[in-house]
Scaffold this motif. Sequence first.
Motif, PDB file in Angstrom:
ATOM      1  N   THR A  31      -2.485  -4.672 -14.450  1.00  0.00           N
ATOM      2  CA  THR A  31      -1.894  -3.494 -13.831  1.00  0.00           C
ATOM      3  C   THR A  31      -0.758  -2.950 -14.679  1.00  0.00           C
ATOM      4  OG1 THR A  31      -2.478  -4.362 -11.651  1.00  0.00           O
ATOM      5  CG2 THR A  31      -0.842  -2.610 -11.717  1.00  0.00           C
ATOM      6  N   LEU A  87      -2.483  -1.016  -6.111  1.00  0.00           N
ATOM      7  CA  LEU A  87      -2.932  -1.853  -4.999  1.00  0.00           C
ATOM      8  C   LEU A  87      -3.408  -3.223  -5.498  1.00  0.00           C
ATOM      9  CD1 LEU A  87      -4.813   0.716  -2.742  1.00  0.00           C
ATOM     10  CD2 LEU A  87      -2.598  -0.367  -2.323  1.00  0.00           C
ATOM     11  N   CYS A  88      -3.802  -3.304  -6.762  1.00  0.00           N
ATOM     12  CA  CYS A  88      -4.266  -4.563  -7.351  1.00  0.00           C
ATOM     13  C   CYS A  88      -3.160  -5.301  -8.089  1.00  0.00           C
ATOM     14  CB  CYS A  88      -5.416  -4.280  -8.315  1.00  0.00           C
ATOM     15  SG  CYS A  88      -6.843  -3.541  -7.540  1.00  0.00           S
ATOM     16  N   ARG A  89      -1.919  -4.872  -7.970  1.00  0.00           N
ATOM     17  CA  ARG A  89      -0.846  -5.444  -8.781  1.00  0.00           C
ATOM     18  C   ARG A  89      -0.522  -6.884  -8.429  1.00  0.00           C
ATOM     19  NH1 ARG A  89       1.938  -2.452  -4.922  1.00  0.00           N
ATOM     20  NH2 ARG A  89       3.750  -3.503  -4.041  1.00  0.00           N
ATOM     21  N   VAL A 109      -2.775   4.868  -7.816  1.00  0.00           N
ATOM     22  CA  VAL A 109      -2.794   4.271  -6.472  1.00  0.00           C
ATOM     23  C   VAL A 109      -3.700   3.039  -6.413  1.00  0.00           C
ATOM     24  CG1 VAL A 109      -3.323   4.678  -4.045  1.00  0.00           C
ATOM     25  CG2 VAL A 109      -2.144   6.432  -5.370  1.00  0.00           C
ATOM     26  N   PRO A 110      -4.982   3.120  -6.787  1.00  0.00           N
ATOM     27  CA  PRO A 110      -5.791   1.893  -6.708  1.00  0.00           C
ATOM     28  C   PRO A 110      -5.322   0.805  -7.670  1.00  0.00           C
ATOM     29  CG  PRO A 110      -7.097   3.698  -7.600  1.00  0.00           C
ATOM     30  CD  PRO A 110      -5.791   4.271  -7.179  1.00  0.00           C
ATOM     31  N   MET A 135       0.824  -1.187   0.000  1.00  0.00           N
ATOM     32  CA  MET A 135       0.000   0.000   0.000  1.00  0.00           C
ATOM     33  C   MET A 135       0.866   1.247   0.000  1.00  0.00           C
ATOM     34  SD  MET A 135      -3.316   1.028   1.795  1.00  0.00           S
ATOM     35  CE  MET A 135      -3.780   2.656   2.231  1.00  0.00           C
ATOM     36  N   ALA A 173       2.235   2.082  -3.456  1.00  0.00           N
ATOM     37  CA  ALA A 173       1.224   2.635  -4.351  1.00  0.00           C
ATOM     38  C   ALA A 173       0.967   4.112  -4.056  1.00  0.00           C
ATOM     39  CB  ALA A 173      -0.071   1.832  -4.232  1.00  0.00           C
TER      40      ALA A 173
END
Length: 164
Positions: A55, A46-48, A42-43, A1, A4
């Motif tokens: 991503t 976070l899904c990477r 940023v979001p 987090m 990101a």
Amino acid sequence: MVVAVIAGLFQSFQLFVASRQVPATEPRADLRPLLALCLLIVPALLCRRRWPLATVVLMGLISASVDLWGPGPAAGTVVFPPLVALYSLFAIAGTAQRIIGLLAVFGCWTLPLVVIGPVRPLIGWITPEILLLAVVVTAAAISRSRREALEHGDALLAAQAAEH
């Protein structure tokens, strides 16, 4: 987090600084859509770990769009987030996804130079970008092989414990 958030703030700040360095004779680009794209970083990062290839492609597209419609011909405005996503992809995904991700990032970085036309010679731009990609791929490969070696060692210990 944390990575990101740092990447999103870093790219927003870098875009703001790049917009201020555009000469007064050139029209300034509207920063609001570009800052919204940077906030999308940023979001997405976070899904990477869950969707690494998606991503990487999204970060590459954000990079290309900021370079195409950004403040002046500053190629390479968004470089850090695609590299973070590419590192995660190389550390997690299989070979086919790694190749697709690497080609996607390189293609998205090269697209603005082909469309707009290079401000500097194309080989002068590609050389540092290839070096950055090589460093990230090497670091991810080292991390992946180390993790796999630790997992293999743990499996051997578990097998030896079960044998005794």
